[in-house]
Design an enzyme around this catalytic site. Structure first.
Site, PDB file in Angstrom:
ATOM      1  N   HIS A 156      40.545  34.011  40.568  1.00 42.07           N
ATOM      2  CA  HIS A 156      39.094  33.799  40.686  1.00 42.07           C
ATOM      3  C   HIS A 156      38.759  32.393  41.181  1.00 42.07           C
ATOM      4  CE1 HIS A 156      37.795  37.673  39.227  1.00 42.07           C
ATOM      5  NE2 HIS A 156      38.595  37.577  38.180  1.00 42.07           N
ATOM      6  N   LYS A 208      42.375  40.620  30.499  1.00 38.47           N
ATOM      7  CA  LYS A 208      41.200  41.340  30.003  1.00 38.47           C
ATOM      8  C   LYS A 208      41.480  42.074  28.688  1.00 38.47           C
ATOM      9  CE  LYS A 208      38.525  42.080  34.263  1.00 38.47           C
ATOM     10  NZ  LYS A 208      38.087  43.088  35.260  1.00 38.47           N
ATOM     11  N   HIS A 241      47.053  41.203  37.562  1.00 35.17           N
ATOM     12  CA  HIS A 241      46.111  40.080  37.731  1.00 35.17           C
ATOM     13  C   HIS A 241      45.062  40.010  36.622  1.00 35.17           C
ATOM     14  CE1 HIS A 241      43.684  43.241  39.718  1.00 35.17           C
ATOM     15  NE2 HIS A 241      42.632  42.498  39.431  1.00 35.17           N
ATOM     16  N   HIS A 296      39.519  35.350  30.972  1.00 38.98           N
ATOM     17  CA  HIS A 296      40.617  36.312  31.178  1.00 38.98           C
ATOM     18  C   HIS A 296      41.688  35.770  32.127  1.00 38.98           C
ATOM     19  CE1 HIS A 296      38.566  37.525  34.947  1.00 38.98           C
ATOM     20  NE2 HIS A 296      39.708  38.071  35.295  1.00 38.98           N
TER      21      HIS A 296
HETATM   22  P1  C2E Z   1      35.896  42.968  38.564  1.00 37.65           P
HETATM   23  O1  C2E Z   1      34.890  44.069  38.311  1.00 37.65           O
HETATM   24  O2  C2E Z   1      37.279  43.400  38.884  1.00 37.65           O
HETATM   25  O3  C2E Z   1      35.342  42.076  39.735  1.00 37.65           O
HETATM   26  C1  C2E Z   1      36.150  41.141  40.375  1.00 37.65           C
HETATM   27  C2  C2E Z   1      35.339  40.198  41.223  1.00 37.65           C
HETATM   28  O4  C2E Z   1      34.674  40.911  42.276  1.00 37.65           O
HETATM   29  C3  C2E Z   1      34.215  39.480  40.502  1.00 37.65           C
HETATM   30  O5  C2E Z   1      34.704  38.351  39.811  1.00 37.65           O
HETATM   31  C4  C2E Z   1      33.317  39.085  41.664  1.00 37.65           C
HETATM   32  O6  C2E Z   1      33.854  37.977  42.331  1.00 37.65           O
HETATM   33  C5  C2E Z   1      33.445  40.269  42.593  1.00 37.65           C
HETATM   34  N1  C2E Z   1      32.309  41.194  42.369  1.00 37.65           N
HETATM   35  C6  C2E Z   1      32.297  42.319  41.648  1.00 37.65           C
HETATM   36  N2  C2E Z   1      31.098  42.920  41.712  1.00 37.65           N
HETATM   37  C7  C2E Z   1      30.325  42.134  42.488  1.00 37.65           C
HETATM   38  C8  C2E Z   1      28.962  42.213  42.925  1.00 37.65           C
HETATM   39  O7  C2E Z   1      28.229  43.156  42.608  1.00 37.65           O
HETATM   40  N3  C2E Z   1      28.534  41.223  43.717  1.00 37.65           N
HETATM   41  C9  C2E Z   1      29.323  40.191  44.103  1.00 37.65           C
HETATM   42  N4  C2E Z   1      28.831  39.220  44.896  1.00 37.65           N
HETATM   43  N5  C2E Z   1      30.598  40.061  43.703  1.00 37.65           N
HETATM   44  C10 C2E Z   1      31.080  41.029  42.899  1.00 37.65           C
HETATM   45  P2  C2E Z   1      33.849  37.745  38.610  1.00 37.65           P
HETATM   46  O8  C2E Z   1      32.409  37.646  38.975  1.00 37.65           O
HETATM   47  O9  C2E Z   1      34.511  36.482  38.208  1.00 37.65           O
HETATM   48  O10 C2E Z   1      33.990  38.793  37.459  1.00 37.65           O
HETATM   49  C11 C2E Z   1      35.211  38.982  36.783  1.00 37.65           C
HETATM   50  C12 C2E Z   1      35.141  40.214  35.958  1.00 37.65           C
HETATM   51  O11 C2E Z   1      34.072  40.070  35.019  1.00 37.65           O
HETATM   52  C13 C2E Z   1      34.813  41.487  36.730  1.00 37.65           C
HETATM   53  O12 C2E Z   1      35.966  42.011  37.298  1.00 37.65           O
HETATM   54  C14 C2E Z   1      34.233  42.345  35.609  1.00 37.65           C
HETATM   55  O13 C2E Z   1      35.254  42.900  34.793  1.00 37.65           O
HETATM   56  C15 C2E Z   1      33.482  41.335  34.766  1.00 37.65           C
HETATM   57  N6  C2E Z   1      32.065  41.264  35.151  1.00 37.65           N
HETATM   58  C16 C2E Z   1      31.490  40.448  36.066  1.00 37.65           C
HETATM   59  N7  C2E Z   1      30.158  40.647  36.102  1.00 37.65           N
HETATM   60  C17 C2E Z   1      29.876  41.626  35.230  1.00 37.65           C
HETATM   61  C18 C2E Z   1      28.666  42.292  34.820  1.00 37.65           C
HETATM   62  O14 C2E Z   1      27.571  42.020  35.316  1.00 37.65           O
HETATM   63  N8  C2E Z   1      28.763  43.260  33.860  1.00 37.65           N
HETATM   64  C19 C2E Z   1      29.952  43.573  33.293  1.00 37.65           C
HETATM   65  N9  C2E Z   1      29.985  44.529  32.378  1.00 37.65           N
HETATM   66  N10 C2E Z   1      31.119  42.981  33.658  1.00 37.65           N
HETATM   67  C20 C2E Z   1      31.082  42.014  34.613  1.00 37.65           C
HETATM   68 FE    FE Z   2      39.854  39.119  37.267  1.00 30.35          FE
HETATM   69 FE    FE Z   3      40.256  42.900  39.041  1.00 28.21          FE
END
Ligand code: C2E
Ligand code: FE
Ligand code: FE
Ligand code: SIN
Ligand code: SIN
Length: 408
Positions: free
Chosen positions: A304, A252, A248, A277
């Site tokens: 997403h 990235k 999925h 991504h």
């Molecule tokens: P991921 O870490 O695999 O997170 C997948 C999804 O889980 C996120 O999609 C979001 O919907 C949810 N999620 C993860 N952590 C949180 C959280 O603390 N609070 C809430 N409410 N939801 C959360 P999203 O937002 O579209 O992000 C996609 C990817 O972008 C993430 O995959 C991660 O790789 C990156 N990402 C998102 N936010 C950050 C960030 O603040 N810092 C960094 N370094 N990467 C981020």
């Molecule tokens: Fe994703």
């Molecule tokens: Fe993921």
């Protein structure tokens, strides 16, 4: 470590390789058909060794096929045989010997193996002559058996398989084992590629991929049973879904390490780049040629999306080619509700459940109570409400999966 472009190229090459997983089914059916033609066998089967058992994997039967109405299919039989001397197929897999039996109902009572007549009794088919040969890999390990059933003479009378048939059937067994080995290698390669893409962040191990895939499969199975989708269809889709869900986040690999490994929150601009991504992953997997590629591509694209239409990337044409961030994030029409493919809806829930309950470079793991509260509160907003119900019904199983694949 490879450069960004090299990694991308490797993943693209893999996309082509993936087809061989689907090709395997077609090729093995072809080999079975050709083998049967050469020895004029009315029926035939291939058994494949899987975790200490022989799995009945492919079968053809002209007599039964003729009795079907046009478009009807032979019933899907799925059973396993122990690898020991007690059954015919088991004996061949256990000893590596060829068994050429003129009449399975006349097997000596003191023979180590006996014929299992369950299938004959349930189908009304009458098995008589059976020629069974081992399929060996390149180091001589047995990986399956090829079985020819009921040799026919010119008058369509069932006769024993002549000795002279044996080398021919062995030849086809060898061909089949090459196809099987190649597919098994592709599968192993695929798993390595997935972990390579994920392991770019040392804290985010391939366990994330294993967990999301396992959650997705469990959610799908329970959902599909409620929808009264057939067992056969469910089994087939589970295998495809597991591999596809693992990929999925494959898009990235195209995101720079500066963003991907950033310890804190992303800036708005960085988040816009991050959001590409989904589309990038879909494009990597996008040469839609098999069920597998299609589902993998759909999941990468839609994992997403939100049930209420606020997710990304929305309705986009993955073939349109442009990878500009503006295209991805601004111009598209939202996708919502059941417009979002079921596999995308499922993977979205599995992904967030995992992201919240695990530690990431940018966040700590949440307490499980908070994770569950969050998922409940996002029902009908981010997630398909029906799937959220399925999620809570499956919770015990999902939690056991989470503990089975811990981040080290
Ligand atoms: P991921 O870490 O695999 O997170 C997948 C999804 O889980 C996120 O999609 C979001 O919907 C949810 N999620 C993860 N952590 C949180 C959280 O603390 N609070 C809430 N409410 N939801 C959360 P999203 O937002 O579209 O992000 C996609 C990817 O972008 C993430 O995959 C991660 O790789 C990156 N990402 C998102 N936010 C950050 C960030 O603040 N810092 C960094 N370094 N990467 C981020
Ligand atoms: Fe994703
Ligand atoms: Fe993921
Ligand atoms: C066996 O090897 O005993 C099973 C043969 C069959 O049921 O076709
Ligand atoms: C965001 O929605 O801006 C990022 C949420 C997160 O994963 O921390």
């Amino acid at each position: 470590m490879h450069s960004e472009t090299e990694r991308l190229n490797e993943i693209i090459r893999l996309g082509a390789e993936l087809n061989s997983i689907q090709d395997m089914d077609i090729l093995l059916q072809r080999i079975l058909l050709e083998a049967r033609k050469v020895v004029t066998a009315d029926a035939g089967s291939i058994y494949i060794c899987r975790s200490d058992k022989l799995e009945f994997s492919y079968s053809q039967n002209d007599t039964q096929q003729k009795e079907l109405l046009p478009g009807q299919k032979l019933p899907y039989a799925s059973f396993t045989v122990d690898i020991n001397k007690n059954s015919i197929a088991g004996y061949v897999a256990y000893t590596g010997e060829i068994l050429n039996i003129p009449d399975v109902y006349a097997i000596r009572r003191n023979a180590p193996y006996q014929f299992d007549s369950t299938y004959d009794r349930s189908s009304g088919y009458r098995t008589k002559s059976v020629l069974t040969v081992p399929m060996k890999n390149n180091i001589g390990k047995i990986i399956g058996v090829l079985q020819m059933i009921n040799a026919k003479n010119k008058k369509d009378t069932i006769i024993p398989f002549p000795l002279s048939d044996e080398p021919f059937v062995l030849h086809f067994a060898n061909t089949a084992s090459i196809v099987l080995q190649r597919a098994q290698m592709t599968r192993a390669l695929l798993l390595r590629m997935i972990s390579m893409a994920e392991l770019r962040d040392p804290k985010e191990t391939s366990q994330h991929v294993n967990r999301v895939a396992s959650y997705a499969v469990e959610l799908y199975e329970r959902w599909a049973l409620q929808k009264r989708i057939s067992k056969e269809e469910i089994e087939k889709n589970k295998d495809i879904l597991r591999m596809a869900a693992m990929l999925h986040d494959v898009g990235k690999v195209a995101i720079s390490d500066v963003i991907l490994k950033k310890a804190g929150p992303l800036s708005a601009e960085e988040y816009e780049i991050m959001k590409t991504h989904s589309l990038k992953g879909a494009q990597l997997l996008g040469d839609i040629q098999s069920d597998f590629d299609e589902i993998a591509s759909i999941i990468a694209l839609t994992h997403h999306e939100n049930w209420d239409g606020t997710g990304y990337p929305g309705r986009v044409d993955i073939k349109a080619g442009s990878l500009s961030n503006d295209d991805v994030n601004k111009k598209s029409v939202p996708l919502k509700g059941e417009e979002i493919p079921i596999y995308g809806r499922i993977t979205a829930l599995a992904d967030v459940y995992d992201a919240l309950s695990s530690k990431r470079v940018y966040k700590d793991a949440w307490k499980i109570e908070d994770v569950l509260k969050e998922i409940r509160s996002l029902s009908g907003k981010k997630f398909d409400p029906e799937l959220v119900e399925v999620f809570f019904d499956s919770l015990e199983l999902l939690e056991s999966i989470r503990h089975k694949y811990p981040d080290e």
